[in-house]
Design an enzyme around this catalytic site. Structure first.
Site, short mmCIF file in Angstrom:
data_model
loop_
_atom_site.label_atom_id
_atom_site.label_comp_id
_atom_site.label_asym_id
_atom_site.label_seq_id
_atom_site.Cartn_x
_atom_site.Cartn_y
_atom_site.Cartn_z
N ASP A 27 0.85 -1.19 0.00
CA ASP A 27 0.00 0.00 0.00
C ASP A 27 0.88 1.24 0.00
O ASP A 27 1.99 1.23 0.57
CB ASP A 27 -0.92 0.03 1.22
N THR A 28 0.41 2.28 -0.65
CA THR A 28 1.14 3.55 -0.72
C THR A 28 0.16 4.69 -0.46
O THR A 28 -0.96 4.67 -0.98
CB THR A 28 1.80 3.73 -2.09
#
Length: 226
Positions: free
Chosen positions: A92-93
Site C-alpha cells: 500500500d502507498t
C-alpha cells in the site's frame, strides 16, 4: 523523522534453498506488477477487496502498514488448501501532508485542490510491503503451521514546484490524476511538478524494490529470474 525510514515489523526468515515458492501479488495495480517484473520477479496477480477507510485518529504510517498487511492476509485466505507453500505479497502507498492522508480525488475540484495544497511544498509518501506465508510448526504437538507475516515501511519525501491553477486544470484533463493517490503520478505526466525527491523512487511509484527484494530473497524467491 529522517527523510528515508525503513521499519521491519517482523524479522525475515532465513533464505530457503531449493525450489522457489509461488508468489501471489494481492493487488490489481499494474504499477506494482511492472515494478516486480523490472527486477525479474515473476508473480501471479490476485487482487483483493478490503475496506480501506482510515480509522479515527490513525496515523498515516499505521494506516499504510495496516493496509499492506490486511491485503496480504486477505490474499492468503483465498488460497486453496493445497497451496500452503505460496507466498502472498500485499502493498500500500499513501501520501500525507501535515499528517493528513491524501487519497484518490473524488472529482476534478478535489484533484485540483490537492495539487494546489501540494504546490511549492514538501509532502510524505509512505509505502509498505507485507509478505505472508505459512510458518512450519516447530514442535510436534503443534496441530498445524501458523501464518507468518513480515513487513517493511518506507518513507520518502517529495517536493513540488509552484503549480498554477490553470496548470492543475490541464493536468486533470489528461485523465492521469483520477485514480492516483494525492492526484498525481510521479512516473507519468505529473513528474514535471517534482523538484526534489528524498528516498525511494520505486516506493513513490507504489512498491519499495530494495526492501521488497530483501523480503523475497529471504523467502527463497530470487530476483533476476530468467
Amino acid at each position: 523523522m529522517s527523510a528515508s525510514l525503513s521499519i521491519v515489523a517482523t524479522p525475515a526468515a532465513p533464505e530457503i534453498p531449493g525450489r522457489s515458492p509461488r508468489l501471489v501479488l494481492a493487488s490489481g495495480s499494474p504499477r506494482r506488477r511492472e515494478l516486480l517484473a523490472s527486477i525479474g520477479v515473476k508473480c501471479e496477480v490476485a487482487p483483493v477487496d478490503i475496506d480501506e477507510t482510515p480509522r479515527p485518529d490513525e496515523s498515516p504510517e499505521h494506516y499504510v502498514m495496516r493496509m499492506a498487511r490486511e491485503k496480504a492476509q486477505a490474499g492468503f485466505r483465498r488460497l486453496d488448501k493445497g497451496e500452503a507453500e505460496a507466498v502472498v505479497l500485499g502493498a500500500d502507498t499513501a501520501l500525507a501532508l501535515d499528517g493528513r492522508i491524501l487519497g484518490k480525488p473524488r472529482d476534478e475540484a478535489d484533484a485540483r485542490e490537492m495539487l494546489m495544497a501540494l504546490s511549492g511544498r514538501r509532502h510524505q509518501v509512505l509505502s509498505a510491503v507485507t509478505l505472508c506465508h505459512r510458518q512450519q510448526a516447530s514442535a510436534s504437538n503443534e496441530p498445524s503451521p501458523s501464518l507468518c507475516c513480515e513487513s517493511e515501511l518506507v518513507e520518502s519525501r517529495v517536493t513540488f514546484r509552484a503549480i498554477h491553477r490553470e496548470e492543475a486544470a490541464r493536468y486533470w484533463a489528461t485523465g492521469e490524476p483520477a485514480d492516483k493517490a494525492g492526484g498525481y503520478a510521479i512516473q507519468g505526466l505529473g513528474a514535471i511538478f517534482v523538484s526534489h525527491l528524498e528516498g525511494s523512487y520505486s516506493a513513490v511509484v507504489g512498491l519499495p524494490l530494495h526492501e521488497t527484494s530483501r523480503l523475497l530473497m529471504a523467502r527463497g524467491i530470487a530476483c533476476w529470474q530468467s
